[in-house]
Design an enzyme around this catalytic site. Structure first.
Site, PDB file in Angstrom:
ATOM      1  N   ASP A 215       0.985  33.911 -31.118  1.00 42.84           N
ATOM      2  CA  ASP A 215       0.110  35.235 -30.934  1.00 42.84           C
ATOM      3  C   ASP A 215      -1.135  34.858 -30.119  1.00 42.84           C
ATOM      4  OD1 ASP A 215      -0.049  38.069 -32.055  1.00 42.84           O
ATOM      5  OD2 ASP A 215      -1.794  37.146 -32.819  1.00 42.84           O
ATOM      6  N   GLU A 265       8.405  15.461 -31.727  1.00 44.76           N
ATOM      7  CA  GLU A 265       9.021  14.777 -32.736  1.00 44.76           C
ATOM      8  C   GLU A 265      10.109  15.260 -33.442  1.00 44.76           C
ATOM      9  OE1 GLU A 265       5.659  15.546 -35.591  1.00 44.76           O
ATOM     10  OE2 GLU A 265       4.198  14.449 -34.493  1.00 44.76           O
TER      11      GLU A 265
HETATM   12  C1  NOJ Z   1      -0.683  40.392 -30.802  1.00 42.13           C
HETATM   13  C2  NOJ Z   1       0.609  40.802 -31.862  1.00 42.13           C
HETATM   14  O1  NOJ Z   1       1.796  41.223 -31.098  1.00 42.13           O
HETATM   15  C3  NOJ Z   1      -0.162  42.324 -32.505  1.00 42.13           C
HETATM   16  O2  NOJ Z   1       0.756  42.851 -33.054  1.00 42.13           O
HETATM   17  C4  NOJ Z   1      -1.290  41.770 -33.053  1.00 42.13           C
HETATM   18  O3  NOJ Z   1      -2.168  42.945 -33.547  1.00 42.13           O
HETATM   19  C5  NOJ Z   1      -2.475  40.835 -32.420  1.00 42.13           C
HETATM   20  N1  NOJ Z   1      -1.868  39.998 -31.341  1.00 42.13           N
HETATM   21  C6  NOJ Z   1      -3.509  40.490 -33.165  1.00 42.13           C
HETATM   22  O4  NOJ Z   1      -2.996  39.194 -33.714  1.00 42.13           O
END
Ligand code: NOJ
Ligand code: CA
Length: 562
Positions: A215, A265
């Site tokens: 993310d 790993e």
């Molecule tokens: C991207 C994620 O796909 C989204 O749903 C989220 O709100 C933001 N990153 C923050 O983590």
């Protein structure tokens, strides 16, 4: 090549390179299936639907966060990276789910959220309890406020979800958050933060997960000077040289080099895919190197119209970029952050601003007279079929295989997305993502259309029942049948990662061939396109009669057996 209507059993790729051309199905766990009837999807719900996933013919699932969370941002506010939210199950349920998926040859990718934690995470709670300047505070990004007693924010920055990006903690200090205020950003200059995530990657890898979706991969590393620039100055700064104070800094790749050692790993090595919203395809390619995360999302199609020129440009560009790093491309038409593509394509074309346009339509209350539901779905089916024939991985979002439209009319009182509330001034895009997160319809009736025994956590409109799995299951013309057929054929036809464009003599018709003679053709226009004699259509997104591919239709072709 002789392909009949009888589909061979799906063959899943069991090599370390499986990720290069996989069909990955994104599950938003709270909205997939609810086994205990409390209205919230859970891990046992996923286990109960493993046969469905198997029959669908996907190669892997990616699970959005299922970790303990206060749900300030749909689970992307993680309170403990190494556990399961009790509302979703237990670690034992997780192990059962991995075993059930693996027994069917389906890989599993989990979501890792390293840019920020939840404000409930024990490290952030410790930072709040500790004084200014302490090692605990150094794990996050704290600054003194301005004004006599620190009562003013250190800078006028806005968060991605709207509203201020700095939050006071009551002692003159403020912390930085790119997203909601419940999502404090980590300080990646601190070695403890590195250790936390290396431990987490090993924890899930040891439990058998095959990979990670990372993310906000472009946000981790920051370089904040003592005197902070203003929001306007930040906005004006270059985002292509790796030196922006907040986004896509070159040093972030040192983090991923460290993670690569952890991935390697394991046998086979764990894989990763970066969510990196960066300024250029060249910048994105840096996340996809074999020394880094290996693969990166290409979101260009989310912004594109159903338009031949835009598709051709995006496809060529991304194939070239991924080839240059030794990665494979990814293709995404829908996910949990954007208006579903059946709906985007049902709004009038807007010259490549699709995501924003879908958002504006939601904000306007989703006026039905602006949406061509049938046309949108027809174009979505064509786009998906065309994209599924491309070299590289395709990421599918739960519910698109049912042809679901966005749910636009969720009352404010029932909305959950922080972007909806924080962006109430409507000056941001990305608002109101609840409409693509409405729980899936499994049956045509029942309290939550078969999602569970109770009422679903987001309101489900009446029309959802007609697109349920039960209704579409036996209907050869349904979107579900189209996805099943295409995914099964994809296993049979999958081949080397090359693509050769075939000129069609039409600006609105695209056609390409893969090395084994597998071809895909898409008619983005309205006038029929005549296929050649002896070309066998093995699947099409709408009926093809008398060798003519109608408008807004795609087909896969193979050379005729005779
Ligand atoms: C991207 C994620 O796909 C989204 O749903 C989220 O709100 C933001 N990153 C923050 O983590
Ligand atoms: Ca439940």
């Amino acid at each position: 090549m002789a392909l009949t209507e009888t589909q061979a059993a799906p063959r899943r790729l069991d090599t370390p390179d499986w990720w290069r051309q996989a069909a990955v199905y994104q599950i938003y766990p709270r909205s997939f299936a609810d086994a205990n009837g409390d209205g919230i999807g859970d891990l046992r719900g996923i286990v109960s639907r493993v046969d469905y996933l198997d029959t669908l013919g996907i190669d892997a699932v990616w699970l959005s966060p299922f970790y303990p969370s206060e749900l300030a941002d749909g689970g992307y506010d993680v309170a403990d990276y190494r556990d399961v939210d009790p509302r979703l199950g237990t670690l034992a349920d997780f192990d059962d789910m991995v075993a059930a998926l693996h027994a069917r040859g389906i890989k599993i990718i989990v979501d890792i959220v390293p840019n920020h934690s939840s404000d409930r995470h024990e490290l952030f709670q410790a930072a709040l309890a500790a004084p200014k300047g302490s090692p605990e505070r150094d794990r996050y990004i704290f600054r003194d406020g301005l004004g006599e007693n620190g009562e003013l924010p250190p800078a006028d920055w806005k968060s991605v979800f709207g509203g201020p990006a700095w939050e006071p903690v009551g002692d003159g200090q403020w912390y930085f958050h790119h997203f909601a205020k419940e999502q404090p950003d980590f300080n990646w200059d601190n070695p403890d933060v590195h250790e936390e995530f290396v431990t987490t990657l090993r924890f899930w890898s040891d439990r058998g997960v095959d990979g990670f979706r990372v993310d906000v991969a472009h946000g981790l590393v920051k370089d904040l000077p003592d005197v902070l620039p203003s929001a306007a100055e930040l906005d004006a700064m270059d985002r292509t040289d790796g030196r922006h104070p907040l986004w896509d800094r070159d040093e972030v790749h040192e983090v991923y080099a460290e993670w690569r050692q952890v991935f390697d790993e394991y046998d086979p090595p764990r894989i990763a895919v970066a969510e990196a919203w960066v300024a250029t395809p060249e910048r994105r390619a840096k996340y996809a190197t074999p020394e880094g995360l290996g693969q990166a999302f290409n979101f260009d199609l989310l912004e594109a119209d159903f338009d031949a020129a835009q598709f051709r440009h995006i496809i060529s560009d991304n194939l070239a970029q991924s080839a240059a790093t030794g990665s494979s491309s990814t293709w995404v038409l829908s996910n949990h952050d954007v208006v579903r593509h059946a709906t985007r394509y049902g709004l009038a074309p807007l010259n490549g601003r699709r995501v924003k346009q879908g958002t504006e339509w939601i904000l306007a209350g989703g006026p039905e007279d602006e949406l061509d539901r049938e046309g949108g779905l027809r174009r979505a089916r064509a786009a998906t079929l065309f994209v599924l024939a491309l070299p590289g991985s395709t990421y599918l979002y739960q519910g698109e295989e049912l042809g679901l439209h966005e749910v636009a009319d969720i009352p404010a009182a029932q909305r959950q997305d922080p972007a909806f509330f924080r962006g109430a001034d409507h000056d941001k895009d990305g608002l109101g993502r609840d409409g693509c997160r409405v729980p899936l319809p499994w049956t045509s009736d029942g309290p939550s259309f078969g999602f569970g025994a109770g009422i679903a956590h987001l309101p489900q409109p009446e029309w959802l029942g007609a697109s349920s799995v039960a209704v579409e299951d036996g209907d050869p013309a349904s979107t579900l049948s189209l996805y099943r057929r295409a995914l099964a054929l994809r296993h049979e036809l999958q081949t080397g990662e090359q693509l050769e464009w075939i000129e069609t003599g039409r600006d609105d018709v695209l056609r390409f061939a893969r090395p084994n003679g597998w071809q895909a053709v898409a008619n983005f226009g309205t006038e029929g396109y005549a296929l050649g004699a002896g070309e066998q259509v093995v699947v099409s997104s709408a009926p093809v009669a008398h060798g003519v591919l109608p408008g807004a239709t795609a087909a896969w072709l193979v050379p005729s057996a005779d």
